[in-house]
Design a protein around this motif. Structure first.
Motif, PDB file in Angstrom:
ATOM      1  N   SER A 116       0.832  -1.205   0.000  1.00 39.08           N
ATOM      2  CA  SER A 116       0.000   0.000   0.000  1.00 39.08           C
ATOM      3  C   SER A 116       0.863   1.250   0.000  1.00 39.08           C
ATOM      4  O   SER A 116       0.585   2.210  -0.730  1.00 39.08           O
ATOM      5  N   LEU A 117       1.918   1.244   0.808  1.00 41.09           N
ATOM      6  CA  LEU A 117       2.804   2.394   0.827  1.00 41.09           C
ATOM      7  C   LEU A 117       3.548   2.522  -0.498  1.00 41.09           C
ATOM      8  O   LEU A 117       3.773   3.636  -0.998  1.00 41.09           O
ATOM      9  N   TYR A 118       3.939   1.397  -1.077  1.00 38.63           N
ATOM     10  CA  TYR A 118       4.569   1.419  -2.403  1.00 38.63           C
ATOM     11  C   TYR A 118       3.638   2.059  -3.419  1.00 38.63           C
ATOM     12  O   TYR A 118       4.037   2.906  -4.223  1.00 38.63           O
ATOM     13  N   LYS A 119       2.365   1.689  -3.361  1.00 44.14           N
ATOM     14  CA  LYS A 119       1.371   2.267  -4.264  1.00 44.14           C
ATOM     15  C   LYS A 119       1.266   3.777  -4.052  1.00 44.14           C
ATOM     16  O   LYS A 119       1.242   4.546  -5.021  1.00 44.14           O
ATOM     17  N   VAL A 120       1.199   4.201  -2.803  1.00 39.51           N
ATOM     18  CA  VAL A 120       1.076   5.622  -2.493  1.00 39.51           C
ATOM     19  C   VAL A 120       2.281   6.391  -3.019  1.00 39.51           C
ATOM     20  O   VAL A 120       2.138   7.446  -3.662  1.00 39.51           O
ATOM     21  N   ILE A 121       3.480   5.883  -2.775  1.00 39.10           N
ATOM     22  CA  ILE A 121       4.694   6.580  -3.202  1.00 39.10           C
ATOM     23  C   ILE A 121       4.814   6.591  -4.718  1.00 39.10           C
ATOM     24  O   ILE A 121       5.234   7.583  -5.319  1.00 39.10           O
ATOM     25  N   PHE A 122       4.415   5.514  -5.363  1.00 43.58           N
ATOM     26  CA  PHE A 122       4.573   5.407  -6.815  1.00 43.58           C
ATOM     27  C   PHE A 122       3.530   6.225  -7.571  1.00 43.58           C
ATOM     28  O   PHE A 122       3.820   6.778  -8.637  1.00 43.58           O
ATOM     29  N   VAL A 123       2.316   6.336  -7.043  1.00 41.94           N
ATOM     30  CA  VAL A 123       1.205   6.879  -7.817  1.00 41.94           C
ATOM     31  C   VAL A 123       0.886   8.328  -7.477  1.00 41.94           C
ATOM     32  O   VAL A 123       0.571   9.118  -8.373  1.00 41.94           O
ATOM     33  N   THR A 124       0.939   8.706  -6.214  1.00 46.10           N
ATOM     34  CA  THR A 124       0.400  10.009  -5.838  1.00 46.10           C
ATOM     35  C   THR A 124       1.328  11.150  -6.252  1.00 46.10           C
ATOM     36  O   THR A 124       2.554  11.060  -6.148  1.00 46.10           O
ATOM     37  N   LEU A 125       0.720  12.226  -6.710  1.00 48.82           N
ATOM     38  CA  LEU A 125       1.443  13.386  -7.217  1.00 48.82           C
ATOM     39  C   LEU A 125       2.275  14.062  -6.141  1.00 48.82           C
ATOM     40  O   LEU A 125       3.338  14.643  -6.423  1.00 48.82           O
TER      41      LEU A 125
END
Length: 609
Positions: free
Chosen positions: A463-472
């Motif tokens: 989930s944190l990987y997703k947040v770091i990779f996707v969010t502007l």
């Protein structure tokens, strides 16, 4: 750590490794493109009136001519009279040919971190290699034809305003010469939202019927397409209460719809919907009124390699002497969390925050991002916010960690009795298992409790990987020193002695960059290795060899991950080491870290306690 726990960790690590290697070696294929011509389509409305849909290509059906090498973007823009757009967030222009919003740059975002880097270009006119624009018009119904309504190539006139700003809207007008006068009123706010009002004044003595529409089209695939399994790029739309995502490479494979003449997907929305294209950080979305029914259309035009989304509104009737009007919105800009949340909460755009790609673990990614965003606002440094987030997560999991490490300490105390059981049972596995279960029950030890923190860490990590990779908000977010973009890999490298030697580090994504890793991957490997040394090496030689290599395998495999994620993982490993060491000592078991290190270096079996 007992054999069962070791096997679980080993299986998890190897599974993660296999997934990474698979997606590196076998990325999703690019779609195959064809290049024939396709005609415009015709449909029938609910009352049986024929409605000719807008041509799928902005030039009226022909493949657009791209700008030559000698022709610049400025030359393409100069081919039509334009209205300038100036706001704090965006700048660009609107073409009077078709009234297309086809020139838009994001003022607050640069392509790179270089001082002379240009701003991010979102929309581009037909004639450029990656044309991307919004187009509005009317589809004729009844006795009307395409010549009677404005379309892709209509030459609009300025009725009022010569520059579009948050304080000064503009109005366009076009008369068809047969008694119908069309107007388009355009407004924009301080951020990324346009409001487009389309109206038609009927000066004839008969009823005029037509259907308004909005189109977002892009010619060809974007050059910065990520094609990464964790990220959605392509169509994103809200259909009443559900979110729908269609990737670019799935659009040519949409079910062929006869009435469209091209691969298309048509869904009727009763209320509360929107549709558009989303990239990693940017988005262009058509937003009808939130209680307005419309047809949400996704279409691929193989004739011209055009990816298209449409919002088709119901047919409207203008009686003689009457003026009818419809207002829709267009979001064209950056996927800023706070901005999109305001459009959702204050602007009434239902579930607009879902346009950000939160993924399958949205119930974790949403609160994790909110907490990270809040911490960043308080601290002012995203790297420190990630560290603070890690400490909060570890604090929340501390009760489970305590039980886990207490269980592990007790397991260490039972190690001599377990070895005696193994010798007594010999090759009789069933007898060994029964004896171990009785031993666990007698001493009130649960061997599975050591797995809980590990199992909970896996979805949190992804989930944190997703947040770091996707969010502007993580894009180009600095930490300290050379870490000036936490969404990018660590730019330091052994190759140039971490900047001491006079040559540039390897390009990210290359084999050289994978081999000559930076400081953060090294710290990650060391932190995993030290955490491993809290326990003696497994007695099984094969397991011991595999576990000895795991930290360094992960160091190389994760070296190209976003540096923000490595900051999280290094912090997590450090805190885990401290927690495990202190909790096990409180239970009377002192981990011999230095002894285990010496044993691993000398390849000798550590002494039993």
């Amino acid at each position: 750590m007992n054999d069962q726990n070791r096997n679980l960790i080993l299986a998890t690590a190897l599974s993660f490794l296999v997934i990474l290697i698979w997606f590196v070696l076998f990325p999703p294929p690019d779609p195959q493109i064809t290049d024939p011509n396709t005609p415009a389509a015709t449909v029938v409305d609910d009352e049986g009136n024929a409605i000719a849909l807008a041509p799928p290509v902005a030039t009226g059906g022909d493949t657009p001519q791209l700008a030559s090498d000698a022709e610049t973007r400025a030359d393409v823009l100069a081919e039509a009279e334009r209205i300038t757009i100036e706001t704090p967030s965006v700048s660009g222009s609107i073409s009077l040919i078709g009234g297309r919003i086809d020139d838009l740059s994001l003022n607050n975002y640069s392509e790179t971190l270089e001082d002379d880097s240009p701003t991010v270009t979102l929309l581009s006119p037909v004639g450029e290699a990656e044309a991307y624009y919004a187009l509005y018009g009317w589809a004729p119904a009844g006795d009307l034809g395409f010549d009677d309504v404005p379309g892709a190539n209509t030459e609009w006139q300025i009725e009022s305003g010569d520059i579009l700003t948050p304080d000064s809207p503009v109005s366009l007008v076009w008369a068809n010469g047969n008694g119908l006068v069309f107007r388009r009123h355009i407004e924009i706010d301080d951020n990324f939202m346009f409001a487009i009002s389309q109206s038609v004044e009927n000066t004839t003595d008969t009823i005029a019927r037509m259907a308004p529409y909005g189109i977002v089209a892009r010619h060809g695939l974007p050059s910065d397409l990520q094609n990464f399994f964790i990220l959605h790029e392509g169509v994103v739309r809200k259909v009443d209460g559900s979110l729908d995502e269609i990737a670019y490479d799935d659009m040519p494979d949409l079910d062929f719809v006869q009435r469209e003449g091209t691969p298309a997907d048509v869904v009727d929305v009763t209320e509360n919907g929107w549709i558009g294209f989303t990239d990693k950080y940017w988005m262009t979305t058509l937003i009808p009124g939130q209680e307005q029914p419309f047809s949400s259309v996704t279409r691929y035009v193989p004739a011209s390699d055009i990816y298209q989304t449409e919002a088709r509104l119901p047919t409207m009737s203008a009686a003689p002497g009457e003026t009818v009007e419809i207002t829709t919105q267009l979001f064209a800009g950056a996927k800023e969390w706070e901005t999109i949340r305001n459009y959702q909460n204050e602007g009434g755009i239902v579930r607009f925050l879902d346009s950000i790609d939160w993924g399958w673990f949205y119930f974790l990614t949403k609160p994790i991002f909110w907490l990270l965003h809040t911490l960043h606002g308080l601290i002012g440094n995203m790297g420190l916010a990630i560290i603070a987030l890690t400490l909060i997560i570890k604090g929340a999991l501390l009760p489970l960690a305590f039980k886990s490490y207490v269980s592990m300490a007790r397991m260490k105390e039972l190690q001599p009795e377990m070895e005696a059981l193994k010798e007594k049972a010999g090759e009789d596995r069933q007898k060994l298992q029964q004896g171990m279960m009785e031993l666990y029950k007698k001493n009130k030890v649960n061997p599975a409790s050591g797995c809980l923190p590990i199992l909970l860490q896996i979805p949190i990590f992804f989930s944190l990987y997703k947040v770091i990779f996707v969010t502007l908000e993580l894009r180009q977010a600095p930490f300290f020193g050379w870490l000036n973009d936490l969404s990018a890999p660590d730019s330091s490298s052994i190759y140039n002695a971490f900047g001491l030697l006079p040559w540039a580090p390897p390009e990210p994504g290359t084999i050289m960059a994978l081999l000559f890793i930076g400081i953060l991957p090294l710290l990650l490997g060391v932190s995993m290795w030290l955490q491993q040394k809290l326990n003696p090496a497994p007695t099984d030689p094969t397991q011991a060899m595999i576990f000895a290599y795991l930290p360094w395998v992960f160091m190389f495999m994760l070296g190209s991950f976003a540096s923000g994620l490595l900051v999280y993982w290094i912090t997590n490993n450090t805190v885990t080491f401290a927690q495990q060491y202190s909790i096990m000592r409180s239970q009377g078991f002192k981990p011999d870290v230095f002894g285990n290190i010496r044993s691993s270096l000398s390849r000798s079996k550590p002494e039993k306690k």
